[in-house]
Design a protein around this motif. Structure first.
Motif, mmCIF file in Angstrom:
data_model
loop_
_atom_site.group_PDB
_atom_site.id
_atom_site.type_symbol
_atom_site.label_atom_id
_atom_site.label_comp_id
_atom_site.label_asym_id
_atom_site.label_seq_id
_atom_site.Cartn_x
_atom_site.Cartn_y
_atom_site.Cartn_z
ATOM 1 N N TRP A 95 0.565 -0.555 -3.078
ATOM 2 C CA TRP A 95 0.266 -2.086 -3.819
ATOM 3 C C TRP A 95 0.621 -2.304 -5.070
ATOM 4 O O TRP A 95 0.253 -3.519 -5.452
ATOM 5 C CB TRP A 95 -1.344 -2.396 -3.072
ATOM 6 C CG TRP A 95 -2.694 -1.545 -3.662
ATOM 7 C CD1 TRP A 95 -3.014 -0.438 -2.783
ATOM 8 C CD2 TRP A 95 -3.197 -1.347 -4.716
ATOM 9 N NE1 TRP A 95 -4.179 0.126 -3.351
ATOM 10 C CE2 TRP A 95 -4.307 -0.487 -4.549
ATOM 11 C CE3 TRP A 95 -3.128 -2.019 -6.059
ATOM 12 C CZ2 TRP A 95 -5.226 -0.288 -5.516
ATOM 13 C CZ3 TRP A 95 -3.947 -1.828 -6.984
ATOM 14 C CH2 TRP A 95 -5.030 -0.757 -6.756
ATOM 15 N N THR A 147 -3.032 4.106 -4.731
ATOM 16 C CA THR A 147 -2.598 2.762 -4.761
ATOM 17 C C THR A 147 -1.697 2.498 -3.488
ATOM 18 O O THR A 147 -0.941 1.782 -3.461
ATOM 19 C CB THR A 147 -1.492 2.577 -5.839
ATOM 20 O OG1 THR A 147 -0.662 3.448 -5.476
ATOM 21 C CG2 THR A 147 -2.386 3.005 -7.113
ATOM 22 N N ARG A 179 -3.659 -5.697 -3.747
ATOM 23 C CA ARG A 179 -4.088 -5.422 -5.058
ATOM 24 C C ARG A 179 -5.189 -6.247 -5.524
ATOM 25 O O ARG A 179 -5.931 -5.980 -6.374
ATOM 26 C CB ARG A 179 -2.654 -5.586 -6.005
ATOM 27 C CG ARG A 179 -2.752 -5.367 -7.510
ATOM 28 C CD ARG A 179 -1.495 -5.565 -8.150
ATOM 29 N NE ARG A 179 -0.652 -6.577 -7.723
ATOM 30 C CZ ARG A 179 0.417 -6.651 -7.056
ATOM 31 N NH1 ARG A 179 1.032 -5.222 -6.500
ATOM 32 N NH2 ARG A 179 1.274 -7.630 -6.606
#
Length: 135
Positions: free
Chosen positions: A25, A104, A54
């Motif tokens: 992301w 992430t 995000r």
């Protein structure tokens, strides 16, 4: 412990699964994808879902009380476990993956609304995310 390809293939065995991907992301890139892509393009889907992921992952207001600051400071895992978006004919389930480094990435599962079982998909995607080996 399964890697990316094995995890995505396992996700495709869920009832109603149309497509699955692992998305970073931060960069908006698909690290792996199988099945159909929503809209026909995995790269565009990865970029669009990365923006959504995000935004949710960095949102302190969506975290459980007392965990937003700790998660943000540690950088270990986002304060949200998963995100569900529904459309007229499908579910999109984004399951954030906790990793020993920067966390992430998320698993994106696209389910047919008529054939899919959202509760089962959430449980199985959580299990897959816990077992996923990146690297």
């Amino acid at each position: 412990m399964p890697g990316i390809d094995e995890s995505l293939l396992e996700a495709m065995r869920l009832p109603g699964a149309r497509g699955a991907s692992l998305v970073d992301w931060i960069s908006g890139l698909a690290l792996g994808a199988v099945g159909e892509a929503p809209g026909g393009d995995w790269e565009a889907t990865a970029a669009e879902t990365a923006e959504l992921g995000r935004h949710v992952a960095e949102s302190g207001s969506l975290a459980a009380a007392g965990t937003a600051g700790a998660a943000a400071e540690s950088g270990k895992e986002p304060p949200v476990e998963d995100l569900i978006a529904t459309t007229g004919d499908a579910y999109h389930l984004l399951r954030f993956v906790s990793t020993p480094f920067d966390s992430t990435v998320f698993l994106h599962l696209w389910l047919d609304r008529n054939d899919g079982n959202l509760a089962l998909a959430r449980i199985r995607l959580a299990e897959m995310a816990d077992r996923l080996v990146l690297g």
